[in-house]
Design an enzyme around this catalytic site. Structure first.
Site, PDB file in Angstrom:
ATOM      1  NE  ARG A 119      -3.925   0.504   2.255  1.00 36.76           N
ATOM      2  CZ  ARG A 119      -5.229   0.855   2.709  1.00 36.76           C
ATOM      3  NH1 ARG A 119      -4.972   1.504   3.356  1.00 36.76           N
ATOM      4  NH2 ARG A 119      -6.013  -0.053   2.202  1.00 36.76           N
ATOM      5  CG  HIS A 146      -7.976  -0.108  -3.245  1.00 32.23           C
ATOM      6  ND1 HIS A 146      -7.170  -1.131  -2.351  1.00 32.23           N
ATOM      7  CD2 HIS A 146      -9.404   0.003  -1.793  1.00 32.23           C
ATOM      8  CE1 HIS A 146      -8.139  -1.481  -1.090  1.00 32.23           C
ATOM      9  NE2 HIS A 146      -8.694  -0.646  -0.975  1.00 32.23           N
ATOM     10  CD  GLN A 149     -12.622  -2.066  -0.905  1.00 36.60           C
ATOM     11  OE1 GLN A 149     -12.276  -2.452  -0.016  1.00 36.60           O
ATOM     12  NE2 GLN A 149     -14.346  -2.792  -0.080  1.00 36.60           N
ATOM     13  CG  ASP A 238     -13.737   5.763  -0.856  1.00 35.20           C
ATOM     14  OD1 ASP A 238     -13.966   5.626   0.642  1.00 35.20           O
ATOM     15  OD2 ASP A 238     -12.476   6.213  -1.815  1.00 35.20           O
ATOM     16  CB  CYS A 278     -14.401   0.578   0.190  1.00 33.65           C
ATOM     17  SG  CYS A 278     -13.293   2.230  -0.024  1.00 33.65           S
ATOM     18  NE  ARG A 306      -8.981  -5.450   0.311  1.00 35.99           N
ATOM     19  CZ  ARG A 306      -9.237  -5.019   0.776  1.00 35.99           C
ATOM     20  NH1 ARG A 306      -9.418  -3.660   1.260  1.00 35.99           N
ATOM     21  NH2 ARG A 306      -7.440  -4.633   0.851  1.00 35.99           N
TER      22      ARG A 306
END
Ligand code: CP
Ligand code: NVA
Length: 323
Positions: A119, A146, A149, A238, A278, A306
């Site tokens: 990340r 991402h 996700q 988001d 998310c 996930r």
């Protein structure tokens, strides 16, 4: 050949190139469907307490240059459940924070571990790591994408409503890493994507579309988020301010005020539409509390999934297809 003991060299020769998952378009439609099927199989075993140790003695390195709750827990728990182990590194407690070149870090870490999740900020940093890694590298979130996700989100949609191909997904909010990845997923999986962002925060096609044009034309833009939600199968959003953009927080709060997913937007969608986020979420900003905590929200399944999809992903990158 090792001259001390005659044991054959362990440097792989003629091995197939290492596969990575740096963005959603790294996998074909067929591969994504294999992964989702495999995730369902692995999840079922986990839920019924059947051991699934496909990665015994393998080690996952997790590198975090940004904060995380879900990504850390899901990868770490998932790797232990597969019989493997985990090394956790952050910028602050490794030489990454003291300017050791990313290429050197990749060469070293990938000699001692079997798979790496990163990340970080720029996608180019992730790509540099992957280019110098001997082992598969997974994008655990960058400024641009991402993909883990979205794998989980699509798995969650399928669990609740069946295949997503041909369905209408609406993105409400910032044209950020999540939006870019939805755009790529729409191109790979063939669902309709509508994107509604405030002016100035649109999806940047130069980022989201691959050099081969994958993702171009896979979505329609709407200036009015309620209009975008009409007849939708899935509404998703988001945070207004992603990690790394905190200095823009106040400007964004004003610009995004009309992009809060609320009861009016949910009412415009199909009666059985789902809501996803998310997480982490800010109730009263990008989503109203009665939506995220309401009956159409599947955010907790989304978070849990996930782990299941990433177990399938790690297994696939290390072992290939298992059927
Ligand atoms: N959704 C997600 O990636 O959460 P974390 O930032 O907590 O990992
Ligand atoms: N867009 C958000 C996602 C967090 C999981 C961010 O990048 O901060």
């Amino acid at each position: 050949m090792n001259p001390l003991n005659g044991i054959p060299s362990t440097v792989p020769k003629g091995a197939p190139p290492v596969r990575h998952f740096l963005q959603f378009t790294d996998f074909t439609n067929e591969e994504i469907h294999y992964l989702l099927d495999r995730a369902a199989f692995i999840k079922h075993k986990f839920k019924t307490f059947v051991r699934h140790h496909s990665l015994v003695d393998r080690t996952l390195a997790m590198i975090f240059e940004k904060a995380s709750t879900r990504t850390r827990v899901s990868f770490e728990a998932g790797m232990y459940q597969l019989g493997g182990s985990v090394v956790h590194l952050t910028t602050g407690d490794s030489q990454l924070g003291r300017a050791e070149p990313i290429e050197d870090s990749a060469k070293v870490i990938s000699r001692m571990t079997d798979i790496v999740m990163i990340r970080t900020f720029e996608q180019t940093k992730l790509e540099s790591f992957a280019a110098h890694s001997r082992v598969p590298v997974i994008n655990g979130l960058t400024n641009e994408f991402h993909p883990c996700q979205i794998l989980a989100d699509i798995f969650t949609y399928i669990e609740h409503r069946g295949l997503i191909g041909g369905k209408t997904v609406v993105w409400v909010g910032d044209g950020n890493n999540m939006a870019n990845t939805w755009l790529q997923a729409a191109a790979v999986l063939g669902f309709h994507l509508r994107v509604s962002t405030p002016r100035g925060y649109e999806v940047d096609e130069k980022v989201a579309v691959t050099p081969h044009g994958m993702g171009a034309g896979s979505y329609k833009t709407y200036s009015d988020p309620v209009e975008a939600c009409k007849g939708a199968d899935l509404i998703t959003t988001d945070v207004w301010t992603s990690m790394g953009f905190e200095a823009e927080n106040e400007t964004r709060r004003k610009a995004f005020a009309a992009w809060c997913v609320n009861a009016e937007m949910m009412a415009a969608a199909k009666p059985d539409a789902l809501f996803m986020h998310c997480l982490p979420a800010h109730r009263g900003e990008e989503v109203a509390a009665d939506v995220i905590d309401g009956p159409q929200s599947v955010v907790w399944d989304e978070a849990e999934n996930r782990m299941h999809v990433q177990k399938a992903l790690m297994e696939y990158l290390l072992l290939g297809r298992q059927d």
